[in-house]
Write a protein that holds these residues in place. Structure first.
Motif, short mmCIF file in Angstrom:
data_model
loop_
_atom_site.label_atom_id
_atom_site.label_comp_id
_atom_site.label_asym_id
_atom_site.label_seq_id
_atom_site.Cartn_x
_atom_site.Cartn_y
_atom_site.Cartn_z
N THR A 278 58.34 -72.29 13.77
CA THR A 278 57.04 -71.91 14.34
C THR A 278 56.01 -73.01 14.15
O THR A 278 55.23 -73.32 15.06
N GLY A 279 56.00 -73.61 12.94
CA GLY A 279 55.08 -74.72 12.70
C GLY A 279 55.34 -75.89 13.63
O GLY A 279 54.40 -76.51 14.17
N ILE A 280 56.62 -76.22 13.84
CA ILE A 280 56.96 -77.33 14.74
C ILE A 280 56.53 -77.02 16.17
O ILE A 280 55.90 -77.85 16.85
N MET A 281 56.84 -75.80 16.64
CA MET A 281 56.54 -75.45 18.03
C MET A 281 55.04 -75.32 18.28
O MET A 281 54.57 -75.63 19.37
N GLN A 282 54.30 -74.85 17.31
CA GLN A 282 52.85 -74.77 17.48
C GLN A 282 52.23 -76.16 17.58
O GLN A 282 51.32 -76.39 18.40
N SER A 283 52.71 -77.09 16.79
CA SER A 283 52.21 -78.47 16.87
C SER A 283 52.58 -79.10 18.20
O SER A 283 51.75 -79.75 18.85
N ILE A 284 53.84 -78.90 18.62
CA ILE A 284 54.27 -79.44 19.92
C ILE A 284 53.51 -78.77 21.04
O ILE A 284 53.09 -79.43 22.01
N GLY A 285 53.32 -77.44 20.96
CA GLY A 285 52.60 -76.72 22.01
C GLY A 285 51.17 -77.22 22.16
O GLY A 285 50.67 -77.36 23.29
#
Length: 360
Positions: free
Chosen positions: A259-266
């Motif tokens: 979730t942390g990775i995808m939120q940063s990428i998003g």
């Protein structure tokens, strides 16, 4: 009435073309960033794909990779077009290409926005995938001699050590499965036989956890066995937060990680989308301004540029009518002789008198 109408002088049109040329080259770099983010996310997902029930979430990195490659190609072409559009004569070479290019860029920009939204909407699917995948992996933890499953024990041990987690939801999940292979059980021991027979499914269940659940932060030796029996250990408090086992479940740990990775990428993709939208708006202004200059016939004169030539409602109705009437010119009647006049139809057929002889 045109939407967003602005008047441009010749100098302003040239400056706009130069700025858009630079922005398109920056967009090529952002496209490479999109490609890199998608590749990084795919690698991160594949690291722990063994503990996921399905690989359906891979569509998110695939979307980012495809969009990044498309961004590099489209914006490279856009830099060439914008550079030539500073000159009226060179613009004529791209006049027929400009509108298809803008339409393609619009759909590409929509794909960038879709990629950003996917990064925020995939959490629930990822949560279910991790729950089912971890449950199956724990079930096959003991199958170290089974082809195709022999690596799962190592994978799950590394996962619990690296993410400092234990079990699916918590360490008590290990109490519900047999995680010790039958080959390591002493079936001559009556206690082992009684434990196996006491289970309906014939499983050897115990209130113990693998070594990888042991916390490295604990000052006392790890307590792995007889966790439900406080009397079996000296100074052992089952309810205390000082247990020397990892308290967090691996589903929560992995979910927070991704979730942390995808939120940063998003967030990064969303900023790229805003930048691409700015470039698209500038290209649209340049196209309409240059087309109006050609209509006026004076390259030195001022010209108007806009986003939409008519209002949003009028543009929507116009495009809807185009789509509605798109196939009418190709309709063919079933009977080829319908509405074809014939000579026989225009002429009257004279009646003939029939003579009848009457005999007495």
């Amino acid at each position: 009435m045109a939407v967003g109408k602005i008047t441009f002088t010749k100098t302003e049109r040239e400056k706009l073309a130069e700025v858009l040329w630079l922005l398109n080259w920056i967009s090529v770099v952002t496209g490479a960033i999109l490609f890199g983010l998608g590749l990084f996310l795919k690698i991160e997902i594949q690291k722990w794909q063994e503990v996921m029930s399905e690989q359906g979430i891979l569509y998110v990195p695939h979307m980012l990779i495809t969009t990044g490659l498309a961004a590099c190609g489209i914006n490279y072409l856009g830099s060439k077009i914008c550079l030539d559009c500073a000159d009226t004569n060179k613009f004529l070479r791209w006049k027929l290409v400009m509108m298809p290019y803008i339409v393609c860029t619009f759909f590409f920009t929509a794909c960038v926005l879709a990629g950003a939204l996917m990064c925020y909407s995939v959490r629930s699917q990822l949560e279910e995938s991790l729950y089912l995948g971890l449950r199956n992996t724990m079930r096959f933890y003991k199958d170290t001699d089974t082809p195709g499953r022999c690596y799962l024990k190592k994978t799950l041990d590394l996962l619990q050590i690296q993410f400092q987690c234990c079990g699916n939801a918590d360490y008590r999940d290990w109490f519900q499965i047999q995680w010790v292979s039958n080959r390591y059980l002493d079936m001559t021991d009556s206690a082992v036989v009684d434990r196996v027979r006491s289970n309906v499914e014939g499983k050897y269940l115990m209130d113990s956890v693998p070594f990888s659940c042991c916390s490295t932060l604990s000052s006392r030796p790890c307590i792995q066995h007889n966790l439900s029996n406080p009397a079996a250990h000296a100074h052992y408090d089952q309810q205390s937060q000082q247990l020397n086992l990892w308290r967090r479940g691996c589903q929560e740990a992995l979910l927070d990680h991704y979730t942390g990775i995808m939120q940063s990428i998003g967030l990064t993709v969303l900023l790229i989308w805003l930048f691409e939208l700015l470039v698209l708006t500038g290209v649209r202004y340049l196209q309409t301004a240059m087309e109006n200059v050609i209509r006026l016939g004076d390259p030195e004169s001022e010209s108007e540029g806009w986003i939409l030539e008519n209002s949003l409602a009028e543009t929507a109705c116009y495009n809807f009518n185009i789509i509605k009437n798109l196939g009418k010119c190709y309709q063919v009647d079933d009977d080829p002789n319908i509405n074809v006049p014939t000579a026989a139809a225009d002429q009257e057929v004279p009646s003939h008198q029939v003579r009848v002889d009457v005999t007495s």
